[in-house]
Design a protein around this motif. Structure first.
Motif, PDB file in Angstrom:
ATOM      1  N   LYS A  58     -12.335  -2.952   9.286  1.00 45.40           N
ATOM      2  CA  LYS A  58     -13.028  -2.422  10.466  1.00 45.40           C
ATOM      3  C   LYS A  58     -14.023  -1.294  10.142  1.00 45.40           C
ATOM      4  CE  LYS A  58     -12.411  -0.858  15.120  1.00 45.40           C
ATOM      5  NZ  LYS A  58     -11.569  -0.108  16.027  1.00 45.40           N
ATOM      6  N   PRO A  59     -13.634  -0.315   9.310  1.00 47.12           N
ATOM      7  CA  PRO A  59     -14.621   0.735   9.009  1.00 47.12           C
ATOM      8  C   PRO A  59     -15.875   0.184   8.324  1.00 47.12           C
ATOM      9  CG  PRO A  59     -12.436   1.347   8.218  1.00 47.12           C
ATOM     10  CD  PRO A  59     -12.354  -0.071   8.650  1.00 47.12           C
ATOM     11  N   VAL A  60     -15.679  -0.813   7.426  1.00 50.60           N
ATOM     12  CA  VAL A  60     -16.837  -1.397   6.735  1.00 50.60           C
ATOM     13  C   VAL A  60     -17.714  -2.151   7.730  1.00 50.60           C
ATOM     14  CG1 VAL A  60     -17.584  -2.915   4.858  1.00 50.60           C
ATOM     15  CG2 VAL A  60     -15.471  -1.622   4.640  1.00 50.60           C
ATOM     16  N   ILE A  61     -17.055  -2.920   8.619  1.00 49.91           N
ATOM     17  CA  ILE A  61     -17.821  -3.676   9.621  1.00 49.91           C
ATOM     18  C   ILE A  61     -18.641  -2.707  10.481  1.00 49.91           C
ATOM     19  CG2 ILE A  61     -17.661  -5.173  11.662  1.00 49.91           C
ATOM     20  CD1 ILE A  61     -15.169  -6.449  10.350  1.00 49.91           C
ATOM     21  N   MET A  62     -18.004  -1.618  10.889  1.00 47.42           N
ATOM     22  CA  MET A  62     -18.716  -0.642  11.722  1.00 47.42           C
ATOM     23  C   MET A  62     -19.898  -0.050  10.987  1.00 47.42           C
ATOM     24  SD  MET A  62     -15.906   1.278  13.975  1.00 47.42           S
ATOM     25  CE  MET A  62     -16.550   2.875  13.711  1.00 47.42           C
TER      26      MET A  62
ATOM     27  N   PHE B 105     -15.217   7.494  18.003  1.00 46.81           N
ATOM     28  CA  PHE B 105     -15.026   8.912  18.306  1.00 46.81           C
ATOM     29  C   PHE B 105     -13.580   9.211  18.711  1.00 46.81           C
ATOM     30  CE2 PHE B 105     -19.599   8.337  18.889  1.00 46.81           C
ATOM     31  CZ  PHE B 105     -20.038   9.259  17.961  1.00 46.81           C
ATOM     32  N   LYS B 106     -12.959   8.214  19.386  1.00 49.18           N
ATOM     33  CA  LYS B 106     -11.563   8.372  19.799  1.00 49.18           C
ATOM     34  C   LYS B 106     -10.677   8.571  18.571  1.00 49.18           C
ATOM     35  CE  LYS B 106     -10.283   5.438  23.376  1.00 49.18           C
ATOM     36  NZ  LYS B 106      -9.691   4.169  23.635  1.00 49.18           N
ATOM     37  N   LYS B 107     -10.957   7.749  17.583  1.00 48.47           N
ATOM     38  CA  LYS B 107     -10.167   7.780  16.361  1.00 48.47           C
ATOM     39  C   LYS B 107     -10.296   9.131  15.665  1.00 48.47           C
ATOM     40  CE  LYS B 107      -9.272   4.543  12.647  1.00 48.47           C
ATOM     41  NZ  LYS B 107      -9.901   3.477  11.866  1.00 48.47           N
ATOM     42  N   GLU B 108     -11.523   9.625  15.684  1.00 39.45           N
ATOM     43  CA  GLU B 108     -11.772  10.925  15.077  1.00 39.45           C
ATOM     44  C   GLU B 108     -10.985  12.028  15.779  1.00 39.45           C
ATOM     45  OE1 GLU B 108     -14.504  12.068  12.593  1.00 39.45           O
ATOM     46  OE2 GLU B 108     -13.497  10.234  11.964  1.00 39.45           O
ATOM     47  N   GLY B 109     -10.901  11.895  17.110  1.00 40.32           N
ATOM     48  CA  GLY B 109     -10.283  12.930  17.926  1.00 40.32           C
ATOM     49  C   GLY B 109      -8.779  12.988  17.759  1.00 40.32           C
ATOM     50  N   THR B 110      -8.135  11.842  17.581  1.00 38.87           N
ATOM     51  CA  THR B 110      -6.663  11.811  17.550  1.00 38.87           C
ATOM     52  C   THR B 110      -6.107  12.244  16.201  1.00 38.87           C
ATOM     53  OG1 THR B 110      -6.791   9.472  17.021  1.00 38.87           O
ATOM     54  CG2 THR B 110      -6.327  10.073  19.305  1.00 38.87           C
TER      55      THR B 110
ATOM     56  N   LEU C 252     -24.973   5.245  19.252  1.00 35.55           N
ATOM     57  CA  LEU C 252     -23.901   5.985  19.922  1.00 35.55           C
ATOM     58  C   LEU C 252     -23.082   5.046  20.802  1.00 35.55           C
ATOM     59  CD1 LEU C 252     -25.598   9.375  20.838  1.00 35.55           C
ATOM     60  CD2 LEU C 252     -23.778   8.976  19.180  1.00 35.55           C
ATOM     61  N   LEU C 253     -23.801   4.175  21.511  1.00 40.29           N
ATOM     62  CA  LEU C 253     -23.144   3.204  22.390  1.00 40.29           C
ATOM     63  C   LEU C 253     -22.191   2.326  21.584  1.00 40.29           C
ATOM     64  CD1 LEU C 253     -23.705   2.649  25.473  1.00 40.29           C
ATOM     65  CD2 LEU C 253     -24.810   0.548  24.691  1.00 40.29           C
ATOM     66  N   GLN C 254     -22.699   1.867  20.456  1.00 42.38           N
ATOM     67  CA  GLN C 254     -21.896   0.984  19.609  1.00 42.38           C
ATOM     68  C   GLN C 254     -20.690   1.741  19.031  1.00 42.38           C
ATOM     69  OE1 GLN C 254     -23.152   1.042  15.843  1.00 42.38           O
ATOM     70  NE2 GLN C 254     -21.200   0.099  15.269  1.00 42.38           N
ATOM     71  N   LEU C 255     -20.885   2.988  18.634  1.00 43.21           N
ATOM     72  CA  LEU C 255     -19.783   3.762  18.061  1.00 43.21           C
ATOM     73  C   LEU C 255     -18.740   4.109  19.134  1.00 43.21           C
ATOM     74  CD1 LEU C 255     -21.717   6.080  15.595  1.00 43.21           C
ATOM     75  CD2 LEU C 255     -20.270   4.150  15.031  1.00 43.21           C
ATOM     76  N   PHE C 256     -19.214   4.415  20.352  1.00 42.57           N
ATOM     77  CA  PHE C 256     -18.292   4.691  21.455  1.00 42.57           C
ATOM     78  C   PHE C 256     -17.448   3.461  21.769  1.00 42.57           C
ATOM     79  CE2 PHE C 256     -20.507   8.595  23.004  1.00 42.57           C
ATOM     80  CZ  PHE C 256     -19.364   9.358  23.170  1.00 42.57           C
ATOM     81  N   SER C 257     -18.167   2.306  21.888  1.00 41.41           N
ATOM     82  CA  SER C 257     -17.465   1.086  22.300  1.00 41.41           C
ATOM     83  C   SER C 257     -16.471   0.626  21.237  1.00 41.41           C
ATOM     84  CB  SER C 257     -18.462  -0.019  22.630  1.00 41.41           C
ATOM     85  OG  SER C 257     -19.210  -0.291  21.488  1.00 41.41           O
ATOM     86  N   SER C 258     -16.732   0.977  19.974  1.00 39.92           N
ATOM     87  CA  SER C 258     -15.792   0.551  18.935  1.00 39.92           C
ATOM     88  C   SER C 258     -14.679   1.591  18.737  1.00 39.92           C
ATOM     89  CB  SER C 258     -16.548   0.310  17.632  1.00 39.92           C
ATOM     90  OG  SER C 258     -17.163   1.508  17.245  1.00 39.92           O
ATOM     91  N   GLY C 259     -14.663   2.636  19.558  1.00 40.81           N
ATOM     92  CA  GLY C 259     -13.591   3.622  19.503  1.00 40.81           C
ATOM     93  C   GLY C 259     -13.704   4.567  18.330  1.00 40.81           C
TER      94      GLY C 259
END
Lengths: 314, 434
Positions: A229-233, A309-314, A300-307
């Motif tokens: 997933k990180p590589v795909i992103m 920033f959420k991952k970074e926050g938790t 930003l839209l793509q990074l938000f939708s793929s979660g």
């Protein structure tokens, strides 16, 4: 640590020891080492960005003929040419991502298998186009996709009884050629990214899954994909940037920003046309700033939708 | 002993070196009393370099007191114009002399202080001998900034063999009605189109409106793109393609595409209209048609002119040069003198901008163009030269040409997604708001 005998009071400094002192000081050394980057960042990145922002509010007729015109350049952006360029570039980016993520991923999986024959040959063969000059590749594609019956692609299609196509003067056909050129050029690079990601997945996971009775497809779905997933992103993010900044391919296919009916007019081509061909540097800068805003928004839209920033926050 | 020998040997060597150095110095001082001035020249056309190199040899022979060395850089078309634009905008890095293509020229005359030098003092003394229409293309507010290489007279290139095959006499074609009627016979008898029309460039359309006294912009730079003449002419071209069926869109979109040259070289169309300078493309890229092609005046519209001056490159001098006066004198001698004008024909195959060059015996001498097209090229040109006027190259010209190429010609003649009226109106309205 600095030599105390050198920096001791009453003893004259010599240049060499002073330099040594700077390089070995924990406070100053880091700044010295990052100085080349900071300087090049300021001169080649920050300064051009600031002057582009300033120029986007100006009308520039000559070195001494500069007038501030407020938001006029931005108002002028609402014209059919710019909207067409945005729409065309967005479609192009969409198609390149649609092709350039799954296809290299599948190929990378095959190239990662122990049983695949000639792995190294295929890896280098796929990577080779990335090293080719895009202008040379564009010229080759332009001639190969000529409209005559005798040109390479049309004559190959003719073998199967397909009528010759006028590739570079038709909106859909030329989009196909642009995406094909992009795929040919960047597939090898994306394969490398996916291969490095695949090699980071522990073999034990697959072994455990196999013992549990998971099929190859289930292993792909539940181990390979989540691990990659990180590589795909990352690949999607750079593809968004790459798609929106496309210039050279279109430039080479139509020998400049002059594709008929603007069927190959990307946003960067539009900057080039307005800024240089029409000597409208102020308007060209405004298009550049708009492109920056679009790419930022999409990413930003793509990074938000793929979660992300959420991952970074938790 | 050994040591003293070594000292002696090295002293002799040192002396020899010093003396030979002195000798070299005196010899350069003798031959090169006057140091040649280096001038920089940028062009996008390799052929122009050859012309200028020849002009330098002539200049140095005629002016031993002020010799020059010309350092030429040949760049791709876009790259050169962009490089010049940036050099002039930033105020540094421009060459002394530079070639600027006509459709880009207006870009360099924007603003109150163009970065180019006014050339009136070298143009005005020979004004009565020049085809002044060509000078007006590079002028602003009565000041001339560029000197062209050629007149660019629009002519018709006919394929003799196909006309003979169809039993049609080329010399009977006088008007456009004659041309269309002959075209129908050609298509019927040979199965080949009478002509090809550019759909991504402007050379098929622009000369026709100019011959009828119309243009893209008016005298004062106002937009007249959507006038009645322009509309009717575009309709006529569309009819040639889809109603009269005597024309086909040029393979590759325009008459400078590799595909068109390969296709035309096989004798696939009976004629094509292009400016006189297109002769070079035939000689260079369509060698198989040698001896088959003849040049005749354009068919005329009722009350219209016999030709139009199309295309061109204005050689200019930038204000950044250190030797502006010398560059100006050199340029004037190279391109405005009778000898220079004759050389544009003998070296480049262009129709000279000085009318007195046209009658010079040097013009009737055989060369590769007379070998290809026959010996009557100049008689054809003399018959039309009086009708060649200027085009209006206002500030909006580069934009208008781009719209003509990419939108109007393509959407009407190829894509057929717009009618001539729609396409012209849309482009004209856009230009008016700029």
């Amino acid at each position: 640590m600095a030599d105390p005998s050198v920096i001791g009071l009453g003893k004259p400094y010599n240049r060499r020891s002073r330099l040594r002192q700077i390089f070995s000081s924990q406070k100053t050394a880091p700044y010295v080492f990052v100085l080349p980057f900071i300087l090049s960042f300021l001169v080649f990145f920050l300064y051009p960005i600031i002057s582009t922002v300033i120029m986007s509010f100006q009308r520039i007729d000559g070195p001494e003929d500069v007038t501030f015109i407020g938001f006029q350049n931005y108002k002028n952006l609402l014209n059919p040419h710019f909207l067409n360029a945005v729409w065309l570039t967005t479609r192009y980016t969409f198609w390149t991502i649609l092709v350039l993520v799954p296809l290299p991923l599948v190929l990378a999986i095959f190239l990662n298998k122990k049983t695949t024959i000639g792995k190294n040959f295929f890896r280098s063969a796929f990577f080779m186009p990335a090293l080719t000059s895009v202008i040379v590749a564009g010229l080759f594609f332009r001639l190969a996709f000529g409209e005559q019956q005798t040109t390479l692609v049309n004559s190959m299609l003719g073998v199967f009884g397909i009528k010759p196509t006028i590739w570079l003067q038709d909106a859909d056909a030329s989009m196909f050629v642009m995406v094909l050129l992009c795929t040919w050029r960047w597939m090898g690079v994306n394969i490398i990214y996916f291969l490095s990601g695949l090699q980071g997945i522990p073999e034990e996971l697959y072994e455990a899954a196999a013992i549990d009775g998971a099929s190859e497809f289930e292993q792909f779905l539940h181990i390979t994909l989540p691990s990659l997933k990180p590589v795909i992103m990352y690949v999607v993010t750079i593809s968004v940037y790459g798609g929106y900044s496309m210039f050279a391919e279109s430039f080479a296919l139509w020998n400049g920003p002059r594709s008929p009916g603007e069927i190959g007019m990307t946003i960067v081509n539009y900057i080039y046309q307005e800024g240089f061909n029409n000597n409208n540097l102020g308007f060209g800068s405004a298009i550049g700033i708009a492109l920056f805003a679009i790419v930022m928004a999409v990413n930003l839209l793509q990074l938000f939708s793929s979660g992300f920033f959420k991952k970074e926050g938790t | 002993m050994k040591k003293s020998l070594a000292i002696l040997f090295s002293t002799v060597l040192l002396l020899a070196m010093i003396l030979s150095g002195c000798g070299a110095k005196t010899s350069t001082a003798k031959t090169g009393d006057i140091k040649p001035t280096t001038l920089n020249f940028w062009t996008f056309q390799e052929l122009h370099k050859g012309f200028m190199d020849d002009a330098v040899v002539t200049w140095n022979k005629n002016h031993p007191d002020k010799p020059i060395v010309l350092k030429t850089d040949v760049y791709p078309y876009d790259e050169q114009h962009n490089k010049l634009l940036i050099a002039l905008q930033s105020g540094t890095g421009a060459p002394d002399i530079v070639d600027i293509e006509i459709s880009k020229f207006a870009n360099f005359l924007k603003g109150s202080k163009p970065g180019l030098v006014e050339l009136n003092d070298v143009v005005e003394p020979v004004k009565d001998k020049l085809i002044m229409g060509r000078m007006e293309n590079y002028a602003k507010d009565g000041k001339y900034y560029g000197i062209d290489y050629h007149v660019g007279a629009e002519v018709m290139y006919y394929n003799k063999a196909l006309f003979e095959q169809a039993g049609v006499n080329i010399n009977d074609i006088v008007t456009w009605d004659d041309y269309i009627a002959a075209g129908k016979k050609i298509v019927e008898k040979t199965g080949k189109p009478m002509t090809t029309l550019e759909t991504t460039e402007h050379w098929s359309y622009y000369p026709l409106i100019n011959m009828q006294g119309s243009d893209l912009l008016g005298k004062n730079g106002e937009v007249i793109l959507d006038n009645e003449i322009n509309k009717k002419t575009l309709e006529m071209l569309k009819d040639m393609l889809y109603k009269d069926k005597i024309a086909v869109p040029a393979p590759g979109g325009f008459h400078h595409s590799e595909e068109y040259w390969a296709w035309m070289n096989k004798g696939n169309a009976a004629s094509v209209w292009m400016p006189m300078w297109y002769m070079g493309r035939f000689v260079q890229y369509m060698p198989d048609l040698k001896g088959q092609m003849v040049i005749r005046p354009m068919p005329i519209f009722p009350g219209g002119k016999k030709s139009a001056g199309m295309g061109g490159t204005g050689t200019a001098i930038t204000t950044q040069g250190k030797n502006i006066e010398l560059a100006k004198q050199f340029l004037a001698e190279a391109k405005l003198s009778k000898e220079g004008s004759i050389k544009t024909w003998s070296l480049l195959g262009f129709d000279p901008i000085r009318s007195d060059a046209w009658t010079d015996p040097a013009m009737s001498a055989d060369n590769k163009y007379t070998d290809y097209f026959g010996t009557d090229i100049f008689n054809t040109l003399k018959a039309v030269i009086g009708d060649i006027g200027s085009i209006n190259v206002g500030a909006k010209f580069p934009n208008a040409i781009t719209l003509l190429q990419k939108n109007i010609c393509f959407k009407v003649l190829k894509e057929q997604s717009q009618t001539p009226e729609q396409a012209l109106k849309e482009a004209a309205e856009e230009l008016r708001t700029k």
